[in-house]
Motif scaffolding. Structure first.
Motif, mmCIF file in Angstrom:
data_model
loop_
_atom_site.group_PDB
_atom_site.id
_atom_site.type_symbol
_atom_site.label_atom_id
_atom_site.label_comp_id
_atom_site.label_asym_id
_atom_site.label_seq_id
_atom_site.Cartn_x
_atom_site.Cartn_y
_atom_site.Cartn_z
ATOM 1 N N ALA A 181 26.282 11.236 -3.843
ATOM 2 C CA ALA A 181 25.221 12.072 -4.415
ATOM 3 C C ALA A 181 25.218 11.963 -5.940
ATOM 4 C CB ALA A 181 25.383 13.520 -3.974
ATOM 5 N N GLY A 182 26.379 12.034 -6.540
ATOM 6 C CA GLY A 182 26.483 11.895 -7.994
ATOM 7 C C GLY A 182 26.062 10.516 -8.464
ATOM 8 N N SER A 183 26.461 9.501 -7.720
ATOM 9 C CA SER A 183 26.121 8.126 -8.086
ATOM 10 C C SER A 183 24.612 7.886 -8.049
ATOM 11 C CB SER A 183 26.835 7.153 -7.135
ATOM 12 O OG SER A 183 26.494 5.830 -7.437
ATOM 13 N N ILE A 184 23.969 8.359 -7.002
ATOM 14 C CA ILE A 184 22.510 8.195 -6.894
ATOM 15 C C ILE A 184 21.830 8.908 -8.058
ATOM 16 C CG2 ILE A 184 20.467 8.848 -5.546
ATOM 17 C CD1 ILE A 184 22.187 8.318 -3.013
ATOM 18 N N SER A 185 22.260 10.116 -8.361
ATOM 19 C CA SER A 185 21.669 10.880 -9.456
ATOM 20 C C SER A 185 21.855 10.153 -10.784
ATOM 21 C CB SER A 185 22.305 12.274 -9.512
ATOM 22 O OG SER A 185 21.792 13.014 -10.571
ATOM 23 N N ARG A 186 23.061 9.667 -11.052
ATOM 24 C CA ARG A 186 23.324 8.963 -12.311
ATOM 25 C C ARG A 186 22.520 7.670 -12.405
ATOM 26 N NH1 ARG A 186 28.261 10.591 -10.924
ATOM 27 N NH2 ARG A 186 28.891 8.546 -10.171
ATOM 28 N N HIS A 187 22.480 6.895 -11.316
ATOM 29 C CA HIS A 187 21.747 5.624 -11.350
ATOM 30 C C HIS A 187 20.254 5.842 -11.531
ATOM 31 C CE1 HIS A 187 25.279 3.304 -10.721
ATOM 32 N NE2 HIS A 187 25.456 3.662 -9.460
ATOM 33 N N LEU A 188 19.696 6.811 -10.815
ATOM 34 C CA LEU A 188 18.273 7.109 -11.000
ATOM 35 C C LEU A 188 18.004 7.548 -12.430
ATOM 36 C CD1 LEU A 188 17.169 8.892 -7.711
ATOM 37 C CD2 LEU A 188 16.410 6.676 -8.570
ATOM 38 N N SER A 231 9.758 5.018 -6.692
ATOM 39 C CA SER A 231 9.629 3.556 -6.762
ATOM 40 C C SER A 231 10.998 2.890 -6.769
ATOM 41 C CB SER A 231 8.848 3.143 -8.012
ATOM 42 O OG SER A 231 7.518 3.573 -7.925
ATOM 43 N N ALA A 232 11.935 3.445 -7.531
ATOM 44 C CA ALA A 232 13.290 2.892 -7.575
ATOM 45 C C ALA A 232 13.962 3.010 -6.212
ATOM 46 C CB ALA A 232 14.118 3.591 -8.648
ATOM 47 N N LEU A 233 13.765 4.143 -5.546
ATOM 48 C CA LEU A 233 14.350 4.308 -4.220
ATOM 49 C C LEU A 233 13.708 3.356 -3.215
ATOM 50 C CD1 LEU A 233 14.869 8.154 -4.000
ATOM 51 C CD2 LEU A 233 16.637 6.389 -3.965
ATOM 52 N N ASP A 234 12.404 3.136 -3.325
ATOM 53 C CA ASP A 234 11.749 2.150 -2.453
ATOM 54 C C ASP A 234 12.446 0.806 -2.563
ATOM 55 O OD1 ASP A 234 9.795 3.439 -1.009
ATOM 56 O OD2 ASP A 234 8.184 3.018 -2.445
ATOM 57 N N PHE A 235 12.730 0.389 -3.795
ATOM 58 C CA PHE A 235 13.430 -0.874 -4.018
ATOM 59 C C PHE A 235 14.812 -0.844 -3.358
ATOM 60 C CE2 PHE A 235 16.651 -3.111 -6.481
ATOM 61 C CZ PHE A 235 16.203 -4.422 -6.367
ATOM 62 N N ALA A 236 15.549 0.257 -3.581
ATOM 63 C CA ALA A 236 16.917 0.359 -3.056
ATOM 64 C C ALA A 236 16.955 0.424 -1.538
ATOM 65 C CB ALA A 236 17.604 1.592 -3.646
ATOM 66 N N LEU A 237 15.878 0.914 -0.919
ATOM 67 C CA LEU A 237 15.861 1.095 0.533
ATOM 68 C C LEU A 237 15.254 -0.085 1.280
ATOM 69 C CD1 LEU A 237 14.816 4.865 0.659
ATOM 70 C CD2 LEU A 237 17.124 3.889 0.768
ATOM 71 N N GLU A 238 14.833 -1.116 0.529
ATOM 72 C CA GLU A 238 14.297 -2.304 1.199
ATOM 73 C C GLU A 238 15.324 -2.824 2.197
ATOM 74 O OE1 GLU A 238 13.150 -5.309 -1.613
ATOM 75 O OE2 GLU A 238 11.595 -4.042 -2.496
ATOM 76 N N GLY A 239 14.851 -3.197 3.345
ATOM 77 C CA GLY A 239 15.735 -3.753 4.363
ATOM 78 C C GLY A 239 16.235 -2.740 5.373
ATOM 79 N N LEU A 240 16.025 -1.443 5.115
ATOM 80 C CA LEU A 240 16.409 -0.454 6.119
ATOM 81 C C LEU A 240 15.450 -0.548 7.300
ATOM 82 C CD1 LEU A 240 17.195 2.905 4.246
ATOM 83 C CD2 LEU A 240 18.794 1.184 5.047
ATOM 84 N N SER A 241 15.985 -0.339 8.463
ATOM 85 C CA SER A 241 15.123 -0.286 9.638
ATOM 86 C C SER A 241 14.317 1.014 9.609
ATOM 87 C CB SER A 241 15.969 -0.337 10.918
ATOM 88 O OG SER A 241 16.708 0.868 11.061
ATOM 89 N N ALA A 242 13.291 1.082 10.428
ATOM 90 C CA ALA A 242 12.485 2.311 10.517
ATOM 91 C C ALA A 242 13.359 3.480 10.945
ATOM 92 C CB ALA A 242 11.326 2.120 11.497
ATOM 93 N N GLU A 243 14.293 3.240 11.853
ATOM 94 C CA GLU A 243 15.179 4.307 12.323
ATOM 95 C C GLU A 243 16.092 4.792 11.196
ATOM 96 O OE1 GLU A 243 14.946 1.284 13.950
ATOM 97 O OE2 GLU A 243 13.601 1.990 15.525
ATOM 98 N N GLU A 244 16.637 3.847 10.423
ATOM 99 C CA GLU A 244 17.502 4.227 9.310
ATOM 100 C C GLU A 244 16.711 5.011 8.253
ATOM 101 O OE1 GLU A 244 20.779 0.617 9.125
ATOM 102 O OE2 GLU A 244 18.720 0.217 8.450
ATOM 103 N N PHE A 245 15.499 4.561 7.973
ATOM 104 C CA PHE A 245 14.664 5.257 6.992
ATOM 105 C C PHE A 245 14.349 6.675 7.460
ATOM 106 C CE2 PHE A 245 10.789 6.496 4.862
ATOM 107 C CZ PHE A 245 11.067 6.165 3.548
ATOM 108 N N ASP A 246 13.988 6.838 8.735
ATOM 109 C CA ASP A 246 13.710 8.175 9.277
ATOM 110 C C ASP A 246 14.951 9.068 9.214
ATOM 111 O OD1 ASP A 246 11.083 7.482 9.774
ATOM 112 O OD2 ASP A 246 11.400 7.107 11.922
ATOM 113 N N LEU A 247 16.104 8.491 9.529
ATOM 114 C CA LEU A 247 17.356 9.247 9.458
ATOM 115 C C LEU A 247 17.626 9.699 8.025
ATOM 116 C CD1 LEU A 247 19.955 10.320 10.750
ATOM 117 C CD2 LEU A 247 20.955 8.052 10.402
ATOM 118 N N LEU A 248 17.396 8.822 7.072
ATOM 119 C CA LEU A 248 17.592 9.181 5.671
ATOM 120 C C LEU A 248 16.631 10.291 5.256
ATOM 121 C CD1 LEU A 248 19.039 8.632 2.993
ATOM 122 C CD2 LEU A 248 17.281 6.918 2.519
ATOM 123 N N ALA A 249 15.387 10.184 5.648
ATOM 124 C CA ALA A 249 14.393 11.211 5.304
ATOM 125 C C ALA A 249 14.786 12.564 5.894
ATOM 126 C CB ALA A 249 13.010 10.787 5.782
#
Length: 162
Positions: A23-30, A117-135
Motif C-alpha cells: 500500500a505504501g509503495s503504490i502510494s509513493r510510486h503514484l 492512467s498510471a494504474l491502467d499501465f501497471a495493470l496491463e496483462g491482468l486477466s478480467a478475473e484478476e482485474f475484477d478481484l482487484l476492483a
C-alpha cells in the motif's frame, strides 16, 4: 499458523507486512509518477479535503500522524498555491478549517485521472478475473483502512500505538 476466527483466518505477520509495504509503495510510486512535484502528504491532505470537506488543521495533522506545525506549514504552502483556503470554524472561532478551493478540486480530479492512467499501465496483462478481484479488493481495503483509523484514533490506542 493462523487461527480461525468466525470462519476467517487471522492475519499472519507476513500478510500484515506485505499489505502495509505494498500500500505504501503504490502510494509513493503514484506520487512520484503523477504527483506534479507535490509530496505524497500534500496529495493525501488534498484528497482528504476533497472527500471529507473542510477539516481542522489539527485533525489533519493527527490523521497524517505529523506534528501540527508541519501540517500548518503544508496548509500554508497549499494555500499559497491557491489550492486551499483557511476559514474560521463555525463551532470554535479560535480554530481554523482548511478547505479546498475550486482550483484545489480541479487539481485533485486531475491527479486522480493521472493516477488512473498510471494504474491502467501497471495493470496491463491482468486477466478480467484478476482485474475484477482487484476492483472488489479496493472496497475491502477502504473498509480495513477505516477500521484501522478508528483503532489508531481511539484514545487508548493513539497514545500507546497498540
Amino acid at each position: 499458523m493462523p487461527t480461525k476466527r468466525s470462519g476467517v483466518s487471522s492475519v499472519t505477520d507476513d500478510t500484515a507486512e506485505r499489505v502495509s509495504r505494498v500500500a505504501g509503495s503504490i502510494s509513493r510510486h503514484l506520487g512520484r509518477i503523477v504527483g506534479d512535484g507535490r509530496s505524497v502528504s500534500a496529495w493525501r491532505v488534498l484528497g482528504t479535503l476533497a472527500t471529507s470537506g473542510p477539516r481542522r488543521i489539527g485533525d489533519l495533522a493527527t490523521d497524517e500522524r505529523i506534528a501540527q506545525p508541519t501540517m500548518t506549514s503544508l496548509i500554508s504552502r497549499l494555500e499559497a498555491e491557491g489550492l486551499v483556503r483557511k476559514v474560521p470554524d463555525d463551532h470554535d472561532r479560535r480554530a481554523l478549517l482548511a478547505e479546498l478551493t475550486e482550483r484545489g478540486h480541479e487539481e485533485v480530479l486531475a491527479y486522480r485521472h493521472r493516477a488512473a492512467s498510471a494504474l491502467d499501465f501497471a495493470l496491463e496483462g491482468l486477466s478480467a478475473e484478476e482485474f475484477d478481484l482487484l476492483a472488489r479488493s479496493a472496497g475491502i481495503l477502504e473498509h480495513v483502512a477505516g477500521r484501522l483509523q478508528e483503532h489508531a484514533l481511539s484514545e487508548k490506542n493513539y497514545a500507546t500505538g497498540k
